[in-house]
Scaffold this motif. Structure first.
Motif: not given
Length: 388
Positions: A132-160
């Motif tokens: 269960s802990k490993v699954a939670e960590l994987e979910d947090e990893k995925s969430l952080l990755h998605n948030e980081t990707s979304a932030h990067r995409q949003k910033t790049e879109t604004a820059l473009n």
């Protein structure tokens, strides 16, 4: 008891105690790792907030340097989560190893049923907790990755979007003080110097064409402008060819205009026409010098043609004749879809009003020049008046 060996029950108890101590240690490790995750999440939030506040400044600094304006995060969340996942897997492996050792050292058949069942439940519970802990960590990893990707995409879109806006402003930025303060110069009588209006005409039942021009060409100033459509190269033409007077052609029908403009001075010319009875008017420097009728009556001006400055078209957009080319300068070429009042034409000519054409306005980015024709800043309207 031989050689100091412990009875199986005591050895099992010792193993269970060791396992419990190991589990407690791993719980502490998991707790510290969860603290690390919360700290990382807080840092990431602060980093995103700082990025949002300084994005404009960063873009301004990096535009034209070709650098990645995103920068690098102090730590990579994905690497931390991967490390935590590996730690959890290590814990699981260690528990499995303990289970195998227990099976090798102690015969399950020799253990009481309740102790054996309790041990199995404990091991099962620990395994489920770790999974269960490993699954939670994987979910947090995925969430952080998605948030980081979304932030990067949003910033790049604004820059473009910012870069595109800068490019638009650069393209649209006229070299002149105002988009209409320029003239087209056609200094030679050739079949390759000309200007082209990017916009075309809609179907018209009336029009007014006004322009400033200056020419001392002889014989005849040539063709200030021509409008050709498929099937009719002379849909609208203003031409002074050879020793003939200035002529206005509508659908290849001709009217001679009483205009005299080849003295090398600036003159303001306006031509009006309506399909109703084919009536026309000719103005020079604000004064009506001629009028007539029966010029292509009831003929609507066809849409979608090509409007050329300085050349007469024998086919749509081409087959220019050097002997009919305009030699001189022109500016403020405007077209309206109605007959302007004489008062409006006078106000335009004496510089008391600025009235861009509602069909074809005189603006820098609507006029292309070819073959050596050039654009230059034009004299002010008042300076052109003094030249009369």
């Amino acid at each position: 008891m031989q050689g100091g060996a412990l009875p199986p029950e005591e050895e099992l108890k010792a193993t269970v105690l060791q396992l419990r101590e190991t589990v407690l240690q791993q719980k502490e490790t998991i707790g510290s790792q969860r603290e690390a995750i919360r700290e990382l999440t807080g840092k990431l939030s602060r980093c995103e907030s700082a990025d949002g506040k300084s994005a404009t400044g960063t873009w301004k600094k990096e535009l034209g340097k070709g650098k990645d304006t995103m920068g690098d995060l102090p730590r990579d969340p994905a690497q931390v989560i991967d490390q935590l996942s590996r730690t959890m897997q290590t814990l699981k492996d260690r528990l499995e190893s303990l289970e195998h050792q227990l099976r090798a050292n102690v015969s399950y058949a020799a253990l009481p049923n309740d102790l054996r069942e309790m041990l199995q439940r404990r091991l099962g519970d620990l395994e489920r907790q770790l999974l269960s802990k490993v699954a939670e960590l994987e979910d947090e990893k995925s969430l952080l990755h998605n948030e980081t990707s979304a932030h990067r995409q949003k910033t790049e879109t604004a820059l473009n979007a910012l870069l595109e806006r800068v490019s638009e402003l650069e393209k649209g930025n006229s070299a002149f003080k105002s988009p209409d303060e320029f003239k087209v110069s056609l200094p030679l009588r050739t079949n390759y110097l000309y200007g082209k209006i990017k916009k075309t005409l809609p179907e018209l039942y009336a029009f007014t064409v006004c322009l400033w021009l200056r020419s001392s060409a002889s014989p005849g100033i040539g063709t200030p402008f021509s409008y050709a459509v498929p099937g009719q190269a002379n849909e609208i033409v203003l031409i002074e060819w050879g020793n003939n007077p200035i002529e206005l052609l509508i659908n290849d029908k001709v009217a001679q205009l009483p205009l005299f403009i080849s003295d090398g001075k600036w003159h303001h010319i306006c031509i009006t026409w309506t399909t109703r009875d084919g009536m026309w008017e000719a103005f020079q420097d604000g004064e009506k010098l001629g009028t007539g009728e029966n010029l292509a009556p009831w003929h609507p001006i066809k849409p979608g043609g090509v409007l050329i400055l300085g050349q007469e078209q024998d086919t749509v957009g081409g087959r220019f004749d050097a002997t009919q080319a305009f030699v001189g300068e022109m500016s403020q070429f405007n077209i309206w879809d109605r007959v302007l009042k004489a008062e409006d034409i006078m106000n335009i000519a004496n510089c008391s009003t600025n009235m861009p054409g509602n069909i074809i306005p005189w603006v820098d980015n609507n006029v292309d020049v070819f073959g050596g024709a050039t654009k230059w800043p034009v004299e002010t309207c008042e300076e052109r008046l003094l030249d009369l």
